[in-house]
Design an enzyme around this catalytic site. Structure first.
Site, PDB file in Angstrom:
ATOM      1  CG  ASP A  31      -2.541 -85.948 -24.464  1.00 40.33           C
ATOM      2  OD1 ASP A  31      -1.525 -85.672 -23.800  1.00 40.33           O
ATOM      3  OD2 ASP A  31      -3.612 -85.321 -24.360  1.00 40.33           O
ATOM      4  CG  ASN A  79       5.581 -81.027 -27.201  1.00 46.09           C
ATOM      5  OD1 ASN A  79       5.507 -82.029 -27.897  1.00 46.09           O
ATOM      6  ND2 ASN A  79       4.537 -80.585 -26.494  1.00 46.09           N
TER       7      ASN A  79
END
Length: 251
Positions: A31, A79
């Site tokens: 991340d 995503n």
């Protein structure tokens, strides 16, 4: 951070250790690519490109440390909600990674695995992934597992459907469905138990990643953005893991 709630049948302490204090199976939620780019007034794709470089560094570092399995959360089933341009950029980087890195994986004796519904990707990417898996299948060294179009809740639901079909077909009795049966139907069924789950960028959530497998994993949340993650950061997380006492519900 303490471990999550335990299943009814917990693993034995030390089950996941290879060398003393070294986790056999480490997973990372990668991340911070976008924030890394934003901090430098760069487009998000620049952060993703640097994130690929971090994958190369960390995969080699994991091998050198003695980690048997490294699982990386590369693209979640959620995503797809990102802008189409960014998704296209990510798929392009995946193509480059597969094109440029497989020969190195073979030289370094690394086996590639992919978990998640990667067959929902474009046909050319599916072919590239299948080819990479086949080309590295005979390697006997560490395993690099990439989670693509992966979601843990979908994985558990798929395992439940698989077991339900077995009951429906008469090959399994319903009362034989226990934790071991569910684990045996997951995408990670042939991997060692997850020992250490790391999330970068300071966020403290699992984001639908390896929810079942993380039941007794040690959790580490580091402030480092993924493009800056390196061998020293990984070694620090592994050293912290080695100092923890893993009781798995016992004393």
């Amino acid at each position: 951070m303490t471990a999550l709630a335990a299943p009814t049948s917990a693993p034995d302490p030390g089950q996941g250790l290879g060398k003393t204090g070294i986790p056999r199976h480490v997973a990372i939620i990668m991340d911070g690519n976008g924030r890394w780019a934003h901090a430098r007034a760069l487009p998000r794709i620049a952060g993703h490109k640097q994130g690929v470089e971090a994958v190369r560094r960390v995969a080699r570092a994991a091998r050198d440390i003695g980690i048997d399995v490294l699982t990386l959360y590369a693209f979640s089933s959620e995503n797809w909600r990102r802008p189409a341009e960014e998704v296209g950029d990510l798929m392009g980087l995946l193509r480059l990674f597969l094109k440029n890195e497989v020969d190195d994986l073979i030289r370094e004796n690394v086996r590639l695995r992919v978990i998640g519904d990667y067959r929902a990707l474009s046909d050319d990417l599916v072919r590239m992934i299948d080819t990479a898996i086949v080309r590295t299948a005979d390697n006997s060294g560490p395993r690099l597992v990439i989670a693509l179009n992966y979601g843990a809740q979908a994985e558990i639901a798929a395992a439940a459907r698989h077991l339900a079909r077995e009951v429906e077909q008469g090959s399994r009795a319903a009362d034989t469905i226990d934790e071991a049966a569910i684990e045996g139907a997951l995408a990670t069924r042939d991997l060692p138990p997850l020992d250490l789950l790391i999330r970068t960028s300071g966020e403290q959530r699992l984001s639908n990643f390896l929810l079942w497998q993380a039941a007794y994993a040690e959790l580490a949340f580091v402030d480092t953005l993924w493009p800056d993650f390196d061998e020293a950061t990984l070694r620090g997380a592994v050293a912290d893991f080695g100092r923890r006492q893993r009781r798995f519900g016992g004393l």
